[in-house]
Design a protein around this motif. Structure first.
Motif, PDB file in Angstrom:
ATOM      1  N   HIS A  13      35.245  10.935  35.770  1.00 59.06           N
ATOM      2  CA  HIS A  13      34.574  10.165  36.826  1.00 59.06           C
ATOM      3  C   HIS A  13      33.990   8.864  36.286  1.00 59.06           C
ATOM      4  O   HIS A  13      34.347   7.775  36.755  1.00 59.06           O
ATOM      5  CB  HIS A  13      33.473  10.996  37.470  1.00 59.06           C
ATOM      6  CG  HIS A  13      32.681  10.231  38.503  1.00 59.06           C
ATOM      7  ND1 HIS A  13      33.171   9.936  39.748  1.00 59.06           N
ATOM      8  CD2 HIS A  13      31.436   9.689  38.445  1.00 59.06           C
ATOM      9  CE1 HIS A  13      32.272   9.251  40.425  1.00 59.06           C
ATOM     10  NE2 HIS A  13      31.205   9.093  39.653  1.00 59.06           N
ATOM     11  N   TRP A  14      33.112   8.963  35.292  1.00 56.82           N
ATOM     12  CA  TRP A  14      32.347   7.796  34.858  1.00 56.82           C
ATOM     13  C   TRP A  14      33.177   6.804  34.048  1.00 56.82           C
ATOM     14  O   TRP A  14      32.900   5.595  34.074  1.00 56.82           O
ATOM     15  CB  TRP A  14      31.116   8.238  34.056  1.00 56.82           C
ATOM     16  CG  TRP A  14      30.145   9.015  34.892  1.00 56.82           C
ATOM     17  CD1 TRP A  14      29.892  10.347  34.848  1.00 56.82           C
ATOM     18  CD2 TRP A  14      29.325   8.503  35.942  1.00 56.82           C
ATOM     19  NE1 TRP A  14      28.969  10.714  35.797  1.00 56.82           N
ATOM     20  CE2 TRP A  14      28.592   9.585  36.485  1.00 56.82           C
ATOM     21  CE3 TRP A  14      29.131   7.227  36.483  1.00 56.82           C
ATOM     22  CZ2 TRP A  14      27.696   9.442  37.526  1.00 56.82           C
ATOM     23  CZ3 TRP A  14      28.229   7.080  37.527  1.00 56.82           C
ATOM     24  CH2 TRP A  14      27.521   8.177  38.042  1.00 56.82           C
ATOM     25  N   VAL A  15      34.168   7.305  33.347  1.00 52.87           N
ATOM     26  CA  VAL A  15      35.062   6.417  32.593  1.00 52.87           C
ATOM     27  C   VAL A  15      36.333   6.131  33.395  1.00 52.87           C
ATOM     28  O   VAL A  15      36.847   5.015  33.397  1.00 52.87           O
ATOM     29  CB  VAL A  15      35.424   7.043  31.222  1.00 52.87           C
ATOM     30  CG1 VAL A  15      36.367   6.137  30.451  1.00 52.87           C
ATOM     31  CG2 VAL A  15      34.162   7.315  30.409  1.00 52.87           C
ATOM     32  N   GLY A  16      36.822   7.165  34.093  1.00 52.34           N
ATOM     33  CA  GLY A  16      38.095   7.038  34.803  1.00 52.34           C
ATOM     34  C   GLY A  16      38.069   6.027  35.936  1.00 52.34           C
ATOM     35  O   GLY A  16      39.005   5.243  36.097  1.00 52.34           O
ATOM     36  N   VAL A  17      37.005   6.014  36.744  1.00 51.14           N
ATOM     37  CA  VAL A  17      36.946   5.109  37.889  1.00 51.14           C
ATOM     38  C   VAL A  17      36.992   3.640  37.470  1.00 51.14           C
ATOM     39  O   VAL A  17      37.832   2.871  37.965  1.00 51.14           O
ATOM     40  CB  VAL A  17      35.718   5.403  38.777  1.00 51.14           C
ATOM     41  CG1 VAL A  17      35.543   4.316  39.838  1.00 51.14           C
ATOM     42  CG2 VAL A  17      35.861   6.768  39.445  1.00 51.14           C
ATOM     43  N   PRO A  18      36.118   3.190  36.539  1.00 47.09           N
ATOM     44  CA  PRO A  18      36.216   1.780  36.132  1.00 47.09           C
ATOM     45  C   PRO A  18      37.537   1.445  35.433  1.00 47.09           C
ATOM     46  O   PRO A  18      38.058   0.345  35.616  1.00 47.09           O
ATOM     47  CB  PRO A  18      35.015   1.588  35.190  1.00 47.09           C
ATOM     48  CG  PRO A  18      34.562   2.950  34.817  1.00 47.09           C
ATOM     49  CD  PRO A  18      34.941   3.843  35.930  1.00 47.09           C
ATOM     50  N   LEU A  19      38.069   2.389  34.662  1.00 49.28           N
ATOM     51  CA  LEU A  19      39.354   2.129  34.009  1.00 49.28           C
ATOM     52  C   LEU A  19      40.468   1.970  35.035  1.00 49.28           C
ATOM     53  O   LEU A  19      41.350   1.104  34.889  1.00 49.28           O
ATOM     54  CB  LEU A  19      39.699   3.247  33.029  1.00 49.28           C
ATOM     55  CG  LEU A  19      39.060   3.185  31.635  1.00 49.28           C
ATOM     56  CD1 LEU A  19      39.520   4.360  30.777  1.00 49.28           C
ATOM     57  CD2 LEU A  19      39.386   1.870  30.950  1.00 49.28           C
ATOM     58  N   CYS A  20      40.457   2.810  36.059  1.00 55.71           N
ATOM     59  CA  CYS A  20      41.460   2.679  37.122  1.00 55.71           C
ATOM     60  C   CYS A  20      41.359   1.313  37.797  1.00 55.71           C
ATOM     61  O   CYS A  20      42.371   0.689  38.131  1.00 55.71           O
ATOM     62  CB  CYS A  20      41.292   3.793  38.159  1.00 55.71           C
ATOM     63  SG  CYS A  20      41.921   5.402  37.632  1.00 55.71           S
ATOM     64  N   ALA A  21      40.116   0.843  37.996  1.00 54.56           N
ATOM     65  CA  ALA A  21      39.903  -0.460  38.625  1.00 54.56           C
ATOM     66  C   ALA A  21      40.430  -1.585  37.736  1.00 54.56           C
ATOM     67  O   ALA A  21      41.019  -2.562  38.231  1.00 54.56           O
ATOM     68  CB  ALA A  21      38.420  -0.663  38.919  1.00 54.56           C
ATOM     69  N   LEU A  22      40.249  -1.443  36.428  1.00 50.39           N
ATOM     70  CA  LEU A  22      40.701  -2.479  35.495  1.00 50.39           C
ATOM     71  C   LEU A  22      42.211  -2.451  35.286  1.00 50.39           C
ATOM     72  O   LEU A  22      42.856  -3.503  35.174  1.00 50.39           O
ATOM     73  CB  LEU A  22      39.993  -2.296  34.144  1.00 50.39           C
ATOM     74  CG  LEU A  22      38.495  -2.612  34.089  1.00 50.39           C
ATOM     75  CD1 LEU A  22      37.919  -2.168  32.752  1.00 50.39           C
ATOM     76  CD2 LEU A  22      38.261  -4.104  34.310  1.00 50.39           C
ATOM     77  N   ILE A  23      42.768  -1.264  35.243  1.00 50.65           N
ATOM     78  CA  ILE A  23      44.181  -1.123  34.899  1.00 50.65           C
ATOM     79  C   ILE A  23      45.098  -1.377  36.089  1.00 50.65           C
ATOM     80  O   ILE A  23      46.227  -1.855  35.928  1.00 50.65           O
ATOM     81  CB  ILE A  23      44.438   0.277  34.300  1.00 50.65           C
ATOM     82  CG1 ILE A  23      43.729   0.393  32.944  1.00 50.65           C
ATOM     83  CG2 ILE A  23      45.921   0.564  34.134  1.00 50.65           C
ATOM     84  CD1 ILE A  23      43.755   1.785  32.352  1.00 50.65           C
ATOM     85  N   SER A  24      44.642  -1.096  37.300  1.00 57.62           N
ATOM     86  CA  SER A  24      45.489  -1.258  38.487  1.00 57.62           C
ATOM     87  C   SER A  24      46.108  -2.654  38.597  1.00 57.62           C
ATOM     88  O   SER A  24      47.321  -2.788  38.825  1.00 57.62           O
ATOM     89  CB  SER A  24      44.701  -0.934  39.759  1.00 57.62           C
ATOM     90  OG  SER A  24      44.471   0.455  39.856  1.00 57.62           O
ATOM     91  N   PRO A  25      45.330  -3.754  38.424  1.00 59.83           N
ATOM     92  CA  PRO A  25      45.951  -5.087  38.488  1.00 59.83           C
ATOM     93  C   PRO A  25      46.971  -5.322  37.367  1.00 59.83           C
ATOM     94  O   PRO A  25      47.969  -6.009  37.581  1.00 59.83           O
ATOM     95  CB  PRO A  25      44.754  -6.041  38.350  1.00 59.83           C
ATOM     96  CG  PRO A  25      43.561  -5.235  38.720  1.00 59.83           C
ATOM     97  CD  PRO A  25      43.870  -3.842  38.283  1.00 59.83           C
ATOM     98  N   VAL A  26      46.703  -4.746  36.203  1.00 62.44           N
ATOM     99  CA  VAL A  26      47.637  -4.888  35.080  1.00 62.44           C
ATOM    100  C   VAL A  26      48.970  -4.223  35.411  1.00 62.44           C
ATOM    101  O   VAL A  26      50.043  -4.777  35.159  1.00 62.44           O
ATOM    102  CB  VAL A  26      47.041  -4.273  33.795  1.00 62.44           C
ATOM    103  CG1 VAL A  26      48.053  -4.329  32.657  1.00 62.44           C
ATOM    104  CG2 VAL A  26      45.751  -4.979  33.414  1.00 62.44           C
ATOM    105  N   VAL A  27      48.894  -3.027  35.997  1.00 62.72           N
ATOM    106  CA  VAL A  27      50.114  -2.308  36.385  1.00 62.72           C
ATOM    107  C   VAL A  27      50.876  -3.101  37.438  1.00 62.72           C
ATOM    108  O   VAL A  27      52.110  -3.223  37.377  1.00 62.72           O
ATOM    109  CB  VAL A  27      49.764  -0.903  36.914  1.00 62.72           C
ATOM    110  CG1 VAL A  27      50.993  -0.223  37.494  1.00 62.72           C
ATOM    111  CG2 VAL A  27      49.165  -0.048  35.803  1.00 62.72           C
TER     112      VAL A  27
END
Length: 419
Positions: A13-27
């Motif tokens: 939750h605490w690491v996954g949510v911000p990482l998903c937000a950061l990685i989504s544009p990269v993908v």
């Protein structure tokens, strides 16, 4: 020290949510670049399934895997190292195509994650199917593994459990349909020639939920049979496999959801009731080596000579032979209820926080559930974490109810085996 389930949930939750937000544009950027230079595969050739934490899911997804295999795809699988053995029961995926992540420590988790991302690209995986319903970790793995066709469950307009925008083919998870059919809907999305919003607009018939049976090695079968007979003899019990019946009791459930456990006292009472009705049958109380003391408490309270502590007596690979030799098994809603489905063994499975309508065994199984208003209380919407500290849903299941179903399964087993 192993990472606890709650710690994994917190990290996700605490690491996954911000990482998903950061990685989504990269993908999304990587997809755009790939679309310029390559046309991509017309259909999946190298297909990777990701399911990390549930051993039973390796059985429930098998019909979907064989469906993909029949369409010409080479199968790969990513799973936690501690759960790898579950993929060996049916050997649908070649051993060299199984990737693992060590979840016993943070360091091991990070190291193996990076190794996997390199291996996935090295093997030129073109399609990945994320089987998880809520994991941000698997969403990130899906987005970064290099596959152009990425299939999984998306919340669309739902609340909570946001996992970013890693998927190229978004499937609607149907909470009213058995998980095996939900998995089959992912295969349809992976092989579809046209984009649907949402996937998958198809009907999945019951006949598609077919589970292969394990191939039993005769030598291993005899080894397990001899081990049981020797253990019985050492306890001064007269038992000949094939003559007297063999009844399995599996009293534990994983720490992932301890609310699934029927009380130890109830299992002890059930053993007493079974022995009273079938005094010549042998009862084996099963479990992993780590569950020996838990099983021993059940056995000692039952205090029945014909009931033996069998925890740790067979390896994972020996489970299908054990189940083949047995007549019936009673178990909490846990891995053995699914593992036994690859054999003819008849089971009685006790459900509480989850429902057999979605997660019932697809073998010769009779589920029992109290159908309380609060049950099921875990789902994809709450990370399978319940606030309940008083599992009345399990306590409401009586020994008489279970014994009645055991009787039905034994009668059916006797007819099949010609007793």
């Amino acid at each position: 020290m192993a990472i606890s389930v709650n710690t994994m949930r917190a990290i996700d939750h605490w690491v996954g949510v911000p990482l998903c937000a950061l990685i989504s544009p990269v993908v999304a950027l990587m997809d755009g670049i790939q679309n310029i230079f390559t046309s991509g595969p017309h259909k999946p050739k190298k297909l990777l399934f990701i399911e990390l934490s549930e051993m039973g899911s390796a059985i429930l997804v098998d019909p979907a895997m064989r469906n993909a295999q029949a369409r010409g795809a080479e199968l790969y699988f990513l799973i936690f190292k501690s759960n790898r053995a579950s993929l060996t029961l049916l050997n649908t995926v070649k051993s060299e195509n199984i990737f693992t992540i060590d979840s016993s420590s943070i360091g091991g988790l990070i190291k193996d994650t990076l190794s996997f991302l390199i291996l996935a690209r090295r093997h030129r995986i073109d399609t990945v199917i994320d089987l998880e319903l809520f994991s941000r970790f698997t969403a990130i793995l899906t987005g970064l593994c290099g596959a152009r066709r990425r299939v999984g469950y998306h919340i669309f307009h739902g609340e909570g459990l946001w996992r970013g925008f890693m998927l190229s083919r978004k499937v609607h998870y149907n909470p009213h349909m058995h998980i095996t059919k939900n998995f089959l809907s992912l295969i349809h999305a992976a092989f579809a020639t046209e984009i649907e919003v949402p996937f998958s607009k198809i009907q999945i018939s019951d006949s598609e939920v077919r589970l292969e049976q394990a191939v039993i090695n005769p030598t291993v079968l005899e080894t397990v049979r001899t081990r049981i007979e020797k253990l019985a003899k050492a306890s001064d019990i007269t038992f000949t496999s094939g003559k007297e019946r063999l009844i399995l009791i599996n009293p534990n459930a994983s720490d992932l959801l301890p609310q699934r456990r029927w009380a130890q006292q109830r299992f002890s009472e059930l053993i007493q009731a079974i022995h009273q009705r079938y005094p010549h049958d042998l009862i084996l109380i099963t479990g992993s080596p780590a569950e020996f003391n838990y099983v021993e408490k059940v056995r000692s309270v039952a205090n029945i000579k014909n009931a033996l502590n069998f925890a740790g007596q067979v390896s994972f690979a020996e489970l299908p032979p054990l189940y083949t030799l047995s007549n019936v098994m009673v178990t909490n809603d846990s891995g053995p209820g699914h593992f036994s489905a690859v054999t003819p063994l008849r089971t009685v499975v006790l459900f509480g926080p989850e429902t057999p309508a979605l997660y019932g065994s697809i073998g010769n199984s009779i589920p029992i559930t109290a159908n309380l208003a609060c049950s099921p209380c875990v789902s994809a919407a709450n990370h399978r974490k319940t606030p309940c500290n008083d599992n009345v849903c399990m306590q409401a299941i009586t020994v008489t109810q279970v014994l009645d179903k055991v009787n039905l399964q034994l009668e059916a087993a006797d007819k099949t085996k010609g007793h």
